[in-house]
Design a protein around this motif. Structure first.
Motif, PDB file in Angstrom:
ATOM      1  N   GLY A   1       0.831  -1.201   0.000  1.00 25.67           N
ATOM      2  CA  GLY A   1       0.000   0.000   0.000  1.00 25.67           C
ATOM      3  C   GLY A   1       0.862   1.246   0.000  1.00 25.67           C
ATOM      4  O   GLY A   1       1.963   1.265   0.550  1.00 25.67           O
ATOM      5  N   PHE A   2       0.376   2.285  -0.640  1.00 22.31           N
ATOM      6  CA  PHE A   2       1.105   3.549  -0.653  1.00 22.31           C
ATOM      7  C   PHE A   2       0.113   4.693  -0.819  1.00 22.31           C
ATOM      8  O   PHE A   2      -1.018   4.508  -1.254  1.00 22.31           O
ATOM      9  CB  PHE A   2       2.160   3.582  -1.767  1.00 22.31           C
ATOM     10  CG  PHE A   2       1.600   3.399  -3.148  1.00 22.31           C
ATOM     11  CD1 PHE A   2       1.239   4.494  -3.917  1.00 22.31           C
ATOM     12  CD2 PHE A   2       1.444   2.122  -3.680  1.00 22.31           C
ATOM     13  CE1 PHE A   2       0.725   4.321  -5.186  1.00 22.31           C
ATOM     14  CE2 PHE A   2       0.939   1.941  -4.954  1.00 22.31           C
ATOM     15  CZ  PHE A   2       0.577   3.043  -5.707  1.00 22.31           C
ATOM     16  N   ASN A   3       0.563   5.879  -0.441  1.00 19.16           N
ATOM     17  CA  ASN A   3      -0.242   7.078  -0.616  1.00 19.16           C
ATOM     18  C   ASN A   3      -0.015   7.607  -2.028  1.00 19.16           C
ATOM     19  O   ASN A   3       1.127   7.699  -2.490  1.00 19.16           O
ATOM     20  CB  ASN A   3       0.137   8.153   0.394  1.00 19.16           C
ATOM     21  CG  ASN A   3      -0.264   7.759   1.789  1.00 19.16           C
ATOM     22  OD1 ASN A   3      -1.113   6.906   1.974  1.00 19.16           O
ATOM     23  ND2 ASN A   3       0.351   8.374   2.782  1.00 19.16           N
ATOM     24  N   LEU A   4      -1.105   7.924  -2.695  1.00 23.11           N
ATOM     25  CA  LEU A   4      -1.011   8.431  -4.059  1.00 23.11           C
ATOM     26  C   LEU A   4      -0.267   9.755  -4.111  1.00 23.11           C
ATOM     27  O   LEU A   4      -0.412  10.599  -3.227  1.00 23.11           O
ATOM     28  CB  LEU A   4      -2.404   8.590  -4.655  1.00 23.11           C
ATOM     29  CG  LEU A   4      -3.212   7.303  -4.796  1.00 23.11           C
ATOM     30  CD1 LEU A   4      -4.614   7.610  -5.249  1.00 23.11           C
ATOM     31  CD2 LEU A   4      -2.540   6.365  -5.779  1.00 23.11           C
ATOM     32  N   PHE A   5       0.525   9.922  -5.135  1.00 17.38           N
ATOM     33  CA  PHE A   5       1.251  11.154  -5.417  1.00 17.38           C
ATOM     34  C   PHE A   5       2.238  11.527  -4.311  1.00 17.38           C
ATOM     35  O   PHE A   5       2.698  12.644  -4.229  1.00 17.38           O
ATOM     36  CB  PHE A   5       0.293  12.319  -5.676  1.00 17.38           C
ATOM     37  CG  PHE A   5      -0.799  11.988  -6.630  1.00 17.38           C
ATOM     38  CD1 PHE A   5      -0.513  11.686  -7.958  1.00 17.38           C
ATOM     39  CD2 PHE A   5      -2.114  11.939  -6.213  1.00 17.38           C
ATOM     40  CE1 PHE A   5      -1.519  11.355  -8.847  1.00 17.38           C
ATOM     41  CE2 PHE A   5      -3.134  11.610  -7.096  1.00 17.38           C
ATOM     42  CZ  PHE A   5      -2.824  11.319  -8.414  1.00 17.38           C
ATOM     43  N   GLY A   6       2.543  10.593  -3.384  1.00 20.99           N
ATOM     44  CA  GLY A   6       3.502  10.863  -2.319  1.00 20.99           C
ATOM     45  C   GLY A   6       3.006  11.825  -1.261  1.00 20.99           C
ATOM     46  O   GLY A   6       3.796  12.369  -0.504  1.00 20.99           O
ATOM     47  N   LEU A   7       1.713  12.055  -1.214  1.00 19.32           N
ATOM     48  CA  LEU A   7       1.142  12.974  -0.220  1.00 19.32           C
ATOM     49  C   LEU A   7       0.786  12.191   1.038  1.00 19.32           C
ATOM     50  O   LEU A   7      -0.238  11.523   1.101  1.00 19.32           O
ATOM     51  CB  LEU A   7      -0.099  13.671  -0.789  1.00 19.32           C
ATOM     52  CG  LEU A   7       0.123  14.473  -2.075  1.00 19.32           C
ATOM     53  CD1 LEU A   7      -1.205  14.965  -2.619  1.00 19.32           C
ATOM     54  CD2 LEU A   7       1.059  15.630  -1.805  1.00 19.32           C
ATOM     55  N   PHE A   8       1.628  12.270   2.049  1.00 17.72           N
ATOM     56  CA  PHE A   8       1.392  11.497   3.258  1.00 17.72           C
ATOM     57  C   PHE A   8       0.260  12.079   4.103  1.00 17.72           C
ATOM     58  O   PHE A   8      -0.290  11.407   4.952  1.00 17.72           O
ATOM     59  CB  PHE A   8       2.671  11.400   4.086  1.00 17.72           C
ATOM     60  CG  PHE A   8       3.705  10.576   3.394  1.00 17.72           C
ATOM     61  CD1 PHE A   8       3.579   9.204   3.322  1.00 17.72           C
ATOM     62  CD2 PHE A   8       4.791  11.180   2.795  1.00 17.72           C
ATOM     63  CE1 PHE A   8       4.519   8.431   2.672  1.00 17.72           C
ATOM     64  CE2 PHE A   8       5.740  10.417   2.140  1.00 17.72           C
ATOM     65  CZ  PHE A   8       5.597   9.037   2.083  1.00 17.72           C
TER      66      PHE A   8
ATOM     67  N   CYS B   1      -3.675   3.667  -1.994  1.00 16.92           N
ATOM     68  CA  CYS B   1      -3.789   2.714  -3.086  1.00 16.92           C
ATOM     69  C   CYS B   1      -3.003   1.467  -2.701  1.00 16.92           C
ATOM     70  O   CYS B   1      -1.868   1.564  -2.249  1.00 16.92           O
ATOM     71  CB  CYS B   1      -3.221   3.333  -4.364  1.00 16.92           C
ATOM     72  SG  CYS B   1      -3.302   2.244  -5.793  1.00 16.92           S
ATOM     73  N   TRP B   2      -3.643   0.308  -2.864  1.00 15.45           N
ATOM     74  CA  TRP B   2      -2.997  -0.962  -2.538  1.00 15.45           C
ATOM     75  C   TRP B   2      -2.948  -1.815  -3.787  1.00 15.45           C
ATOM     76  O   TRP B   2      -3.946  -1.973  -4.475  1.00 15.45           O
ATOM     77  CB  TRP B   2      -3.792  -1.692  -1.456  1.00 15.45           C
ATOM     78  CG  TRP B   2      -3.746  -0.997  -0.144  1.00 15.45           C
ATOM     79  CD1 TRP B   2      -4.424   0.123   0.199  1.00 15.45           C
ATOM     80  CD2 TRP B   2      -2.976  -1.360   0.985  1.00 15.45           C
ATOM     81  NE1 TRP B   2      -4.135   0.483   1.480  1.00 15.45           N
ATOM     82  CE2 TRP B   2      -3.239  -0.419   1.997  1.00 15.45           C
ATOM     83  CE3 TRP B   2      -2.084  -2.401   1.256  1.00 15.45           C
ATOM     84  CZ2 TRP B   2      -2.644  -0.482   3.239  1.00 15.45           C
ATOM     85  CZ3 TRP B   2      -1.496  -2.460   2.498  1.00 15.45           C
ATOM     86  CH2 TRP B   2      -1.777  -1.516   3.473  1.00 15.45           C
ATOM     87  N   GLN B   3      -1.782  -2.352  -4.089  1.00 17.13           N
ATOM     88  CA  GLN B   3      -1.651  -3.248  -5.232  1.00 17.13           C
ATOM     89  C   GLN B   3      -1.453  -4.666  -4.714  1.00 17.13           C
ATOM     90  O   GLN B   3      -0.753  -4.900  -3.739  1.00 17.13           O
ATOM     91  CB  GLN B   3      -0.490  -2.835  -6.114  1.00 17.13           C
ATOM     92  CG  GLN B   3       0.831  -2.729  -5.378  1.00 17.13           C
ATOM     93  CD  GLN B   3       1.905  -2.121  -6.236  1.00 17.13           C
ATOM     94  OE1 GLN B   3       1.684  -1.794  -7.387  1.00 17.13           O
ATOM     95  NE2 GLN B   3       3.089  -1.984  -5.682  1.00 17.13           N
ATOM     96  N   VAL B   4      -2.108  -5.608  -5.375  1.00 20.47           N
ATOM     97  CA  VAL B   4      -2.013  -7.023  -5.023  1.00 20.47           C
ATOM     98  C   VAL B   4      -1.387  -7.729  -6.226  1.00 20.47           C
ATOM     99  O   VAL B   4      -1.933  -7.698  -7.324  1.00 20.47           O
ATOM    100  CB  VAL B   4      -3.402  -7.622  -4.703  1.00 20.47           C
ATOM    101  CG1 VAL B   4      -3.269  -9.086  -4.332  1.00 20.47           C
ATOM    102  CG2 VAL B   4      -4.071  -6.832  -3.580  1.00 20.47           C
ATOM    103  N   ILE B   5      -0.228  -8.341  -5.996  1.00 28.00           N
ATOM    104  CA  ILE B   5       0.551  -8.943  -7.077  1.00 28.00           C
ATOM    105  C   ILE B   5       0.723 -10.431  -6.813  1.00 28.00           C
ATOM    106  O   ILE B   5       1.037 -10.836  -5.695  1.00 28.00           O
ATOM    107  CB  ILE B   5       1.924  -8.263  -7.192  1.00 28.00           C
ATOM    108  CG1 ILE B   5       1.734  -6.779  -7.531  1.00 28.00           C
ATOM    109  CG2 ILE B   5       2.805  -8.956  -8.214  1.00 28.00           C
ATOM    110  CD1 ILE B   5       2.998  -5.965  -7.489  1.00 28.00           C
ATOM    111  N   LEU B   6       0.520 -11.237  -7.847  1.00 25.80           N
ATOM    112  CA  LEU B   6       0.799 -12.674  -7.799  1.00 25.80           C
ATOM    113  C   LEU B   6       2.053 -12.943  -8.612  1.00 25.80           C
ATOM    114  O   LEU B   6       2.235 -12.374  -9.690  1.00 25.80           O
ATOM    115  CB  LEU B   6      -0.355 -13.481  -8.393  1.00 25.80           C
ATOM    116  CG  LEU B   6      -1.628 -13.547  -7.573  1.00 25.80           C
ATOM    117  CD1 LEU B   6      -2.730 -14.225  -8.382  1.00 25.80           C
ATOM    118  CD2 LEU B   6      -1.395 -14.310  -6.287  1.00 25.80           C
ATOM    119  N   THR B   7       2.917 -13.796  -8.094  1.00 25.01           N
ATOM    120  CA  THR B   7       4.101 -14.207  -8.834  1.00 25.01           C
ATOM    121  C   THR B   7       4.227 -15.718  -8.781  1.00 25.01           C
ATOM    122  O   THR B   7       3.725 -16.354  -7.858  1.00 25.01           O
ATOM    123  CB  THR B   7       5.381 -13.527  -8.301  1.00 25.01           C
ATOM    124  OG1 THR B   7       6.459 -13.814  -9.167  1.00 25.01           O
ATOM    125  CG2 THR B   7       5.706 -13.977  -6.908  1.00 25.01           C
TER     126      THR B   7
END
Length: 133
Positions: A49-56, A62-68
């Motif tokens: 998860g991270f804050n969009l545009f670097g605005l803390f 936004c959270w990304q879920v990745i499968l590998t």
């Protein structure tokens, strides 16, 4: 065909490949029917998860879920072409304990693959110089 893991030498105290981990060994002992078939696909699930545009100070994230796929050699399993962005979760704040609600559809599909399996099609590409009749 030898497992990919056998192609790499283990170093004492160093995790060279995911199969060196205790969780992988435990999974193999609990599910020997799965680990016996080398063609079964082992997946890793990553959530970041991270804050969009670097605005803390922003109240959304936004959270990304990745499968590998872990059935690949180490130099391939973390390359972008073998990582699958399965879900993007947008929210007004950090999801915290509520992330399970957003992941439920993905977990249901993975459970269906585990219990029912899926038919696959193997396509082999042959160049004229490599494949001969």
């Amino acid at each position: 065909m030898a497992p990919i893991r056998q192609l790499y030498d283990a170093v004492d105290g160093v995790m060279v490949y995911p199969s060196d981990g205790e969780a992988w060994k435990h999974f193999n002992s609990v599910h020997p029917h799965f680990s016996a078939e080398l063609r079964n696909v082992r997946l890793g699930l990553y959530i970041d998860g991270f804050n969009l545009f670097g605005l803390f100070s922003a109240s959304y994230s936004c959270w990304q879920v990745i499968l590998t796929v872990y059935n690949l050699p180490p130099e391939m399993c973390m390359r972008l072409e073998f990582m699958f962005l399965s879900t993007i979760i947008l929210g007004l704040s950090s999801l915290g304990w509520n992330i399970d609600v957003c992941l439920r559809p993905l977990i249901d599909e993975l459970a269906q693959l585990w219990f029912s399996g899926a038919l696959t099609l193997l396509i082999i590409y042959c160049d004229e110089d490599i494949c001969r009749k």
